[in-house]
Motif scaffolding. Structure first.
Motif, PDB file in Angstrom:
ATOM      1  N   HIS A 105     -17.500  -9.519  -6.863  1.00  0.00           N
ATOM      2  CA  HIS A 105     -18.262 -10.252  -5.854  1.00  0.00           C
ATOM      3  C   HIS A 105     -19.678  -9.673  -5.725  1.00  0.00           C
ATOM      4  O   HIS A 105     -20.662 -10.412  -5.684  1.00  0.00           O
ATOM      5  CB  HIS A 105     -17.528 -10.214  -4.509  1.00  0.00           C
ATOM      6  CG  HIS A 105     -18.109 -11.156  -3.515  1.00  0.00           C
ATOM      7  ND1 HIS A 105     -17.369 -11.944  -2.686  1.00  0.00           N
ATOM      8  CD2 HIS A 105     -19.402 -11.435  -3.236  1.00  0.00           C
ATOM      9  CE1 HIS A 105     -18.180 -12.673  -1.956  1.00  0.00           C
ATOM     10  NE2 HIS A 105     -19.423 -12.375  -2.262  1.00  0.00           N
ATOM     11  N   HIS A 109     -23.833 -11.207  -6.638  1.00  0.00           N
ATOM     12  CA  HIS A 109     -25.102 -11.113  -5.899  1.00  0.00           C
ATOM     13  C   HIS A 109     -26.226 -10.636  -6.822  1.00  0.00           C
ATOM     14  O   HIS A 109     -27.369 -11.067  -6.690  1.00  0.00           O
ATOM     15  CB  HIS A 109     -24.965 -10.163  -4.710  1.00  0.00           C
ATOM     16  CG  HIS A 109     -24.219 -10.759  -3.552  1.00  0.00           C
ATOM     17  ND1 HIS A 109     -24.836 -11.270  -2.440  1.00  0.00           N
ATOM     18  CD2 HIS A 109     -22.894 -10.945  -3.363  1.00  0.00           C
ATOM     19  CE1 HIS A 109     -23.918 -11.730  -1.589  1.00  0.00           C
ATOM     20  NE2 HIS A 109     -22.726 -11.541  -2.130  1.00  0.00           N
ATOM     21  N   MET A 192     -25.351 -10.391   3.801  1.00  0.00           N
ATOM     22  CA  MET A 192     -25.140  -9.241   2.922  1.00  0.00           C
ATOM     23  C   MET A 192     -26.462  -8.886   2.275  1.00  0.00           C
ATOM     24  O   MET A 192     -27.171  -9.764   1.793  1.00  0.00           O
ATOM     25  CB  MET A 192     -24.156  -9.592   1.805  1.00  0.00           C
ATOM     26  CG  MET A 192     -22.716  -9.715   2.222  1.00  0.00           C
ATOM     27  SD  MET A 192     -22.035  -8.288   3.094  1.00  0.00           S
ATOM     28  CE  MET A 192     -22.431  -6.928   1.980  1.00  0.00           C
ATOM     29  N   CYS A 202     -23.078 -14.211   3.643  1.00  0.00           N
ATOM     30  CA  CYS A 202     -21.867 -14.094   2.850  1.00  0.00           C
ATOM     31  C   CYS A 202     -20.774 -13.454   3.702  1.00  0.00           C
ATOM     32  O   CYS A 202     -21.019 -12.468   4.380  1.00  0.00           O
ATOM     33  CB  CYS A 202     -22.121 -13.249   1.598  1.00  0.00           C
ATOM     34  SG  CYS A 202     -20.673 -13.175   0.540  1.00  0.00           S
TER      35      CYS A 202
END
Ligand code: ZN
Length: 237
Positions: A105, A109, A192, A202
């Protein structure tokens, strides 16, 4: 509403909780460390442990019909008669699986920072992650891999904070995803930040520093449609 302990601390592997409801559709707790599938990230698996040592296997976690409701999906062999409303349990996630979700995850980003186009699809599992970008330009695997390796090696801190919905409305460029809109109606939105790299709303779980992602690489780039490029990530180990 289930108290979502994973939103404040993604590294919690277990918590004490009480059963709020249990039926064929799943188990609801008053609080949990289990992340429910959402925002592209897969739900958690793990166990619910009873005071006498009995364990019920949880194979997946999803959002319920009511806002803020989290449903733990039991394995077919789980004996639900062991649970009643009020039963105390220790809820423990499969950390190896979750940590892979967190590493992938966070890597997505980094991809968002390397590819400055809107995201219109996302899937994060323990085995791969994929992001669909709304764009027509070709992408180069080698330069993306070099960019990922650089950002991982630069050891950027990753953290979250809450901003008001008004603050988000004043900064619409923060929203990178066309497919997932930040949840509204609670007055605040979780953002985030990968320090110096990426900042966006997020709700998922992330590692604390980009070095923790490890060796992640682009395994595939696909032209999914005329205006969509799909990038698939895998772990190199
Ligand atoms: Zn995220």
């Amino acid at each position: 509403m289930t108290d979502e302990l994973f939103r404040e601390d993604a590294r919690l592997t277990q918590c004490e909780a009480h059963v709020v409801a249990v039926d064929a559709s799943g188990i609801r707790l008053d609080r949990t460390v289990f992340y429910p599938q959402g925002g592209g990230q897969a739900g958690d698996a793990g166990v619910l442990r009873l005071a006498d040592g009995h364990e019920l296997r949880i194979v997946d976690t999803k959002k319920g019909a009511a806002p803020g409701e989290i449903v733990h999906l039991p394995a077919p062999d789980a004996d639900l008669t062991l649970l009643a409303v009020g039963t105390p349990v220790t809820a423990q996630i499969d950390w190896q699986r979750r940590h892979r979700h967190m590493r992938f995850h966070t890597a997505t980003h980094l991809l968002c920072a390397l590819i400055p186009h809107p995201v219109d699809g996302c899937s994060i599992t323990a085995d791969y992650a994929r992001l669909d970008f709304h764009m027509t330009e070709p992408l180069d695997k080698e330069s993306l891999n070099a960019g990922l390796a650089r950002l991982v090696g630069e050891a950027h801190a990753v953290s979250h904070r809450w901003i008001s919905e008004a603050e988000l409305d004043a900064n619409p460029q923060l929203v990178r995803s066309m497919s997932v809109q930040p949840p509204r109606g609670q007055g605040r939105v979780r953002v985030m930040e990968v320090e110096g790299v990426d900042l966006q709303p997020c709700g998922g779980t992330h590692v604390a520093n980009t070095t923790e992602i490890g060796h992640v690489v682009v395994t595939k780039i696909e032209k999914k449609s005329a205006k969509t490029r799909r990038v698939v990530l895998g772990f190199a180990e």
